[in-house]
Scaffold this motif. Sequence first.
Motif, mmCIF file in Angstrom:
data_model
loop_
_atom_site.group_PDB
_atom_site.id
_atom_site.type_symbol
_atom_site.label_atom_id
_atom_site.label_comp_id
_atom_site.label_asym_id
_atom_site.label_seq_id
_atom_site.Cartn_x
_atom_site.Cartn_y
_atom_site.Cartn_z
ATOM 1 N N ARG A 105 10.686 2.009 -0.372
ATOM 2 C CA ARG A 105 9.725 2.233 0.693
ATOM 3 C C ARG A 105 8.446 2.514 0.556
ATOM 4 O O ARG A 105 7.321 2.373 0.815
ATOM 5 C CB ARG A 105 10.290 2.645 1.800
ATOM 6 C CG ARG A 105 11.330 2.380 2.591
ATOM 7 C CD ARG A 105 11.751 2.851 4.031
ATOM 8 N NE ARG A 105 12.025 4.379 3.743
ATOM 9 C CZ ARG A 105 13.483 4.612 3.668
ATOM 10 N NH1 ARG A 105 14.222 3.904 3.625
ATOM 11 N NH2 ARG A 105 13.747 5.928 3.536
ATOM 12 N N SER A 106 8.455 3.643 -0.643
ATOM 13 C CA SER A 106 7.317 4.223 -0.967
ATOM 14 C C SER A 106 6.341 3.250 -1.760
ATOM 15 O O SER A 106 5.088 3.157 -1.711
ATOM 16 C CB SER A 106 7.410 5.631 -1.569
ATOM 17 O OG SER A 106 6.237 6.577 -2.131
ATOM 18 N N CYS B 135 8.311 9.938 -2.722
ATOM 19 C CA CYS B 135 7.222 10.198 -2.051
ATOM 20 C C CYS B 135 5.821 10.214 -2.820
ATOM 21 O O CYS B 135 5.354 11.163 -3.269
ATOM 22 C CB CYS B 135 7.348 11.482 -1.407
ATOM 23 S SG CYS B 135 7.839 13.175 -2.513
ATOM 24 N N GLU C 99 -2.727 6.693 -1.526
ATOM 25 C CA GLU C 99 -3.062 6.050 -0.205
ATOM 26 C C GLU C 99 -2.329 4.587 0.108
ATOM 27 O O GLU C 99 -1.927 3.983 -1.051
ATOM 28 C CB GLU C 99 -4.453 6.003 -0.055
ATOM 29 C CG GLU C 99 -5.416 7.139 0.021
ATOM 30 C CD GLU C 99 -6.638 6.944 0.077
ATOM 31 O OE1 GLU C 99 -7.316 5.621 0.262
ATOM 32 O OE2 GLU C 99 -7.530 7.855 0.398
ATOM 33 N N ASP C 100 -2.171 4.392 1.182
ATOM 34 C CA ASP C 100 -1.518 2.978 1.408
ATOM 35 C C ASP C 100 -2.454 1.714 0.960
ATOM 36 O O ASP C 100 -3.676 2.030 0.798
ATOM 37 C CB ASP C 100 -1.424 2.785 2.946
ATOM 38 C CG ASP C 100 -0.629 3.593 3.783
ATOM 39 O OD1 ASP C 100 0.096 4.447 3.068
ATOM 40 O OD2 ASP C 100 -0.534 3.495 5.121
ATOM 41 N N ASN C 101 -1.892 0.730 0.463
ATOM 42 C CA ASN C 101 -2.539 -0.532 -0.126
ATOM 43 C C ASN C 101 -3.478 -0.206 -1.256
ATOM 44 O O ASN C 101 -4.727 -0.400 -1.449
ATOM 45 C CB ASN C 101 -3.445 -1.040 1.120
ATOM 46 C CG ASN C 101 -2.721 -1.260 2.208
ATOM 47 O OD1 ASN C 101 -1.493 -1.674 2.046
ATOM 48 N ND2 ASN C 101 -3.143 -1.011 3.566
ATOM 49 N N LYS D 148 4.362 -7.943 -1.115
ATOM 50 C CA LYS D 148 4.274 -7.644 0.090
ATOM 51 C C LYS D 148 2.683 -8.467 0.960
ATOM 52 O O LYS D 148 1.800 -8.779 -0.008
ATOM 53 C CB LYS D 148 3.362 -6.247 0.003
ATOM 54 C CG LYS D 148 2.862 -5.462 1.417
ATOM 55 C CD LYS D 148 2.321 -4.114 1.038
ATOM 56 C CE LYS D 148 1.956 -3.453 2.416
ATOM 57 N NZ LYS D 148 1.333 -2.088 1.944
ATOM 58 N N TYR E 268 6.288 0.035 -1.688
ATOM 59 C CA TYR E 268 5.949 -0.886 -0.790
ATOM 60 C C TYR E 268 4.513 -0.291 -0.012
ATOM 61 O O TYR E 268 3.508 -1.325 0.136
ATOM 62 C CB TYR E 268 6.864 -1.243 0.258
ATOM 63 C CG TYR E 268 6.704 -2.359 1.226
ATOM 64 C CD1 TYR E 268 6.488 -3.742 0.743
ATOM 65 C CD2 TYR E 268 6.268 -1.973 2.589
ATOM 66 C CE1 TYR E 268 6.257 -4.800 1.763
ATOM 67 C CE2 TYR E 268 5.850 -2.893 3.439
ATOM 68 C CZ TYR E 268 5.685 -4.151 3.059
ATOM 69 O OH TYR E 268 5.412 -5.298 3.840
ATOM 70 N N ARG E 269 4.657 0.749 0.425
ATOM 71 C CA ARG E 269 3.718 1.392 1.051
ATOM 72 C C ARG E 269 2.072 1.501 0.476
ATOM 73 O O ARG E 269 1.211 1.167 0.930
ATOM 74 C CB ARG E 269 3.962 2.876 1.515
ATOM 75 C CG ARG E 269 2.679 3.430 2.327
ATOM 76 C CD ARG E 269 3.092 5.063 2.685
ATOM 77 N NE ARG E 269 3.357 5.872 1.613
ATOM 78 C CZ ARG E 269 2.299 6.134 0.763
ATOM 79 N NH1 ARG E 269 0.991 5.995 1.046
ATOM 80 N NH2 ARG E 269 2.586 7.031 -0.302
ATOM 81 N N VAL E 270 2.406 1.870 -0.770
ATOM 82 C CA VAL E 270 1.256 2.021 -1.752
ATOM 83 C C VAL E 270 0.817 0.573 -2.257
ATOM 84 O O VAL E 270 -0.382 0.514 -3.078
ATOM 85 C CB VAL E 270 1.349 2.919 -2.845
ATOM 86 C CG1 VAL E 270 1.802 4.234 -2.201
ATOM 87 C CG2 VAL E 270 2.272 2.410 -4.014
#
Length: 249
Positions: free
Chosen positions: A152-153, A124, A128-130, A248, A155-157
């Motif tokens: 997944r975490s 977690c 922030e994203d990207n 990504k 990939y999100r950032v």
Amino acid sequence: MTTENTTHFGFKQVAEEDKVNLVRGVFDSVASQYDIMNDLMSLGIHRIWKRVAVQLSNVREGDHVLDLAGGTGDLTTLFAKRVGKNGKIVLADINSEMLRTGRDRLIDRGLIENITYAQVNAECLPFEDNSFDCVCIAFGLRNVTDKDAALRSMYRVLKPGGRVIVLEFSHPIDKITEKVYDFYSFKLLPKIGKFIAKDEDSYRYLAESIRMHPKQDKLKSMMQEAGMERCEYFNMSQGIVAVHRGYKF
């Protein structure tokens, strides 16, 4: 194998909520001798593995990098040379002792600018994203309780066009290497840990955790399921170590 509400800690099954503290205890114990043990365990080859991983990251001047499970700062040191004064690196680890050791080592090397530190759980990430051009985790994913959540975490950032790099002990690709590696891991490594780090149990856990880590193709599939594309892996030392890379888009 993980069952409902339990997960593996080495070869043992433990409650999921207990694994983080158990892993923390291992790395609290070995932090001060971590680099010496790495050199002894790998005959110094871990430095080559890390350089290959950084090379495969394609990190360039000005990039933002998240060095997850960054430990004593070896990868951050290599990334710092690539991102330059306009880049940024976050050295992150769930373990405060490892993070403190890494910070002190980097300061001693004069690496101060553009490096920040964060105690985080890979499952977690508090970013922030990207946010990052590259997210790298070296020899840390096998200690994470929920590896799918961590991927997944990551990939999100990651920024669009960015790369996730996973450097991890893996599974030998031939039977001879596998037999030699098993003998070394379970017969010699714990004894070396007892002699050098005064901690036989922690190094027995490290050997067990490697065997419980997903095989190369399985980890590639997990990265794809987390959303990454063009996933691939590169075996080193006959598969004892592998670098996985995903993008990504």
